[in-house]
Design a protein around this motif. Structure first.
Motif, mmCIF file in Angstrom:
data_model
loop_
_atom_site.group_PDB
_atom_site.id
_atom_site.type_symbol
_atom_site.label_atom_id
_atom_site.label_comp_id
_atom_site.label_asym_id
_atom_site.label_seq_id
_atom_site.Cartn_x
_atom_site.Cartn_y
_atom_site.Cartn_z
ATOM 1 N N SER A 35 -18.790 25.889 25.981
ATOM 2 C CA SER A 35 -18.360 25.967 24.586
ATOM 3 C C SER A 35 -16.952 25.398 24.414
ATOM 4 O O SER A 35 -16.640 24.787 23.386
ATOM 5 C CB SER A 35 -18.398 27.418 24.107
ATOM 6 O OG SER A 35 -19.722 27.926 24.131
ATOM 7 N N GLU A 36 -16.108 25.596 25.414
ATOM 8 C CA GLU A 36 -14.764 25.019 25.361
ATOM 9 C C GLU A 36 -14.841 23.500 25.293
ATOM 10 O O GLU A 36 -14.107 22.858 24.527
ATOM 11 C CB GLU A 36 -13.956 25.442 26.578
ATOM 12 C CG GLU A 36 -12.545 24.876 26.612
ATOM 13 C CD GLU A 36 -11.756 25.345 27.816
ATOM 14 O OE1 GLU A 36 -11.024 24.513 28.384
ATOM 15 O OE2 GLU A 36 -11.884 26.527 28.189
ATOM 16 N N GLN A 37 -15.755 22.906 26.076
ATOM 17 C CA GLN A 37 -15.924 21.458 26.036
ATOM 18 C C GLN A 37 -16.369 20.996 24.649
ATOM 19 O O GLN A 37 -15.925 19.947 24.158
ATOM 20 C CB GLN A 37 -16.944 21.030 27.088
ATOM 21 C CG GLN A 37 -16.478 21.194 28.523
ATOM 22 C CD GLN A 37 -15.309 20.293 28.870
ATOM 23 O OE1 GLN A 37 -15.335 19.095 28.593
ATOM 24 N NE2 GLN A 37 -14.281 20.858 29.465
ATOM 25 N N ASP A 38 -17.224 21.779 23.992
ATOM 26 C CA ASP A 38 -17.660 21.433 22.633
ATOM 27 C C ASP A 38 -16.483 21.460 21.661
ATOM 28 O O ASP A 38 -16.373 20.588 20.785
ATOM 29 C CB ASP A 38 -18.739 22.401 22.167
ATOM 30 C CG ASP A 38 -20.042 22.262 22.940
ATOM 31 O OD1 ASP A 38 -20.246 21.205 23.561
ATOM 32 O OD2 ASP A 38 -20.838 23.218 22.934
ATOM 33 N N ILE A 39 -15.610 22.457 21.810
ATOM 34 C CA ILE A 39 -14.445 22.553 20.931
ATOM 35 C C ILE A 39 -13.492 21.382 21.180
ATOM 36 O O ILE A 39 -12.961 20.775 20.237
ATOM 37 C CB ILE A 39 -13.734 23.899 21.127
ATOM 38 C CG1 ILE A 39 -14.601 25.034 20.582
ATOM 39 C CG2 ILE A 39 -12.359 23.901 20.448
ATOM 40 C CD1 ILE A 39 -14.046 26.417 20.825
#
Length: 555
Positions: A447-451
């Motif tokens: 999810s951090e990569q998506d952000i």
């Protein structure tokens, strides 16, 4: 043994007295069980060696049980065949005169995992719980050295909303009887923390009031801690209670358990249950007993090492507790379930992060080491109505055009606010760019990569590094220090603790949030047990639905 006015058990005199009374109701030596439990905790504290402990009780255990297979990890292979049949002998021992009297006695006692006071888990009076040491601070004690896997949890108590969904999911997954709660969720208050007003989950720092993580109650979630140095295992004479070398799960072999209940006395956390009656769900009706894809593949029962029955509800006359879903961890329910548990998957606010606590890319590790950042990521990506989600790259590219200013750009992206964008940018500033890798349960890093990708997409249209943009987003000079300060405003600065850590058992559950004080008492929570078809035995057992200290004695 301890004196009458001093309890060896961390849960206090009344709990210790109930345990001793419980042992008196079995066919086994009560005095031996109490003494072994006390010394098992001395072993975890480093006051007594494993060898001394084994030697001290070997003769007594042999005389009482006719076998002594301690310690489990070393003795299992040799004991496996010898131990078969003890379960049947135990059932025979329960038959005959006096069974109904014992059964009724146990029902009236109501002893179980629920009957443990909240205050028993609190720090000593005057103690101050230390905050997590920044983003990437203290991560707890190292666990088993012989394996790279140790399943465990990080539970964010501030995010828990007390809905009891985790308990319902656990009960359904394991076909548990009403009131056999392997996971327990309770609301509490003490002299410093009241409920519901002023309870956990209320962000009082100002600026980001949309981040209401959980309920206004102070919450505590208590599964089995799956201790690396488990005293319950040390006292088991038959190897029924054992720790798996490959992943550190502390399990009970139902076929080998003789129901002596010594493990229940030795557990510092009060998480063991004795299955007195026949289970409500017959063996051949256990949910998921056979895989629907492969009828010959048993998923919930006798699969461990080909034979051991260590999962799902216990048969009559044996001990049970939270297992952290070994059939999932072993891929028996599909590869997509490895690294998950029923309680974690069911939790609406994502308060439970399960995984390999040794893997720095896993969810529990990330949540423990980088709590403010992880809290923000979970909140912006968990997809519930109570959360305001970060936009995707596609959302941004379809909504923005070259030349948009910051205000216009924010307004053009549906659901995006200045606060959300500021938190997204703060995550990007402090992120080390660690990729999730191939391990199980690394959704936080994913999810951090998506952000990060969404921020990069946004910055193709609007410069977020300019002084004006940073000022508008309240990020000051755009430094990591400023970004952490903003995240602390948004998510709070969580404290980190483990229950009864001074006992030395090395529990593999870490908590973020407020630790109960020594005078903590249970209070009615946001969801009633009867409303979700659960039974709270604690409420039945204690007078006036009170937990903590009664007549000056901590439970």
């Amino acid at each position: 043994m301890s004196t009458d006015d001093e309890s060896f058990h961390p849960l206090g005199n009344e709990w210790e007295d109930e345990l001793e009374s419980m042992l008196d109701d079995t066919e086994y030596d009560s005095k031996l069980g109490m003494e072994m439990a006390e010394d098992a905790m001395r072993v975890t504290k480093g006051e007594l060696s494993e060898a001394e402990f084994h030697e001290r009780y070997h003769d007594d255990v042999m005389e009482e049980f006719g076998e002594d297979q301690r310690p489990t990890a070393e003795a299992y292979e040799a004991a496996q065949e010898e131990a078969k049949g003890t379960f049947s002998r135990m059932l025979d021992a329960f038959d005959g005169d006096g069974e109904e009297t014992r059964r009724e006695t146990m029902k009236k006692m109501g002893v179980g995992a629920a009957a443990v006071g909240v205050g028993a888990f609190g720090g000593k009076a005057g103690d101050v719980t230390e905050s997590v040491a920044g983003e990437g601070g203290h991560g707890g004690t190292e666990t088993q050295e012989h394996s790279d896997v140790q399943w465990g949890m990080t539970i964010d108590l501030d995010r828990c909303d007390g809905c009891l969904t985790c308990m319902s999911a656990c009960s359904q997954e394991n076909d548990l009887d009403m009131g056999v709660n392997w996971m327990y969720v309770m609301a509490w208050e003490d002299e410093l923390h009241s409920s519901p007003d002023g309870g956990a989950g209320v962000n009082e720092t100002g600026g980001y009031t949309d981040f209401n993580m959980g309920s206004e109650f102070n919450m505590l979630v208590r599964p089995c801690q799956h201790c690396t140095d488990a005293p319950c295992e040390k006292v088991c004479p038959t190897t029924a209670r054992h720790t798996r070398d490959k992943d550190g799960l502390v399990l009970t072999d139902y076929d080998v358990c003789i129901g002596c209940r010594y493990c229940q006395v030795a557990c510092p956390y009060g998480v063991n249950y004795f299955q007195w009656d026949e289970p409500d769900v017959p063996y051949d009706e256990i949910d998921g007993l056979e895989s629907p894809e492969n009828p010959d593949e048993i998923t919930h029962a006798k699969y461990e090492y080909g034979q051991r029955w260590v999962d799902s509800r216990a048969p009559r006359g044996t001990m049970s507790k939270c297992t952290m879903c070994p059939s999932m961890q072993d891929g028996k329910q599909g590869e997509d379930k490895v690294g998950t548990t029923a309680c974690e998957s069911a939790c609406p606010p994502d308060a439970i992060q399960f995984g390999n606590v040794k893997d720095e890319k896993s969810d529990p590790y990330q949540h423990r080491e980088y709590p403010s950042k992880s809290r923000a990521i979970v909140h912006l990506t968990n997809g519930t109505e109570s959360s305001k989600s970060a936009p995707s790259v596609d959302d941004i590219n379809s909504a923005l055009s070259d030349g948009d200013d910051l205000e216009t750009a924010i307004g053009n992206v549906e659901g995006l606010t200045e606060d959300i964008l500021a938190v997204m940018k703060a995550v990007e500033i402090i992120s080390e760019g660690t990729e999730p890798g191939d391990g199980e349960n690394n959704t936080i890093l994913s999810s951090e990569q998506d952000i990060l990708a969404a921020v990069e997409a946004f910055e193709q249209y609007v410069d977020l590094e300019s002084d004006d943009a940073l000022d508008e987003l309240q990020l000051g000079d755009g430094s990591k220090q400023q970004a952490r300060f903003l995240l602390h405003q948004y998510t709070g600065e969580p404290t980190s603790f483990k229950l009864l850590e001074d006992i030395g058992t090395n529990p593999n559950v870490t908590y973020l949030g407020q630790e109960p004080g020594p005078e903590a008492q249970q209070v009615p929570g946001p969801t009633k047990y009867e409303d979700v078809d659960l039974l709270d035995k604690r409420q039945e057992y204690l007078d006036d639905e009170t937990v903590g200290r009664i007549d000056g004695v901590s439970l």
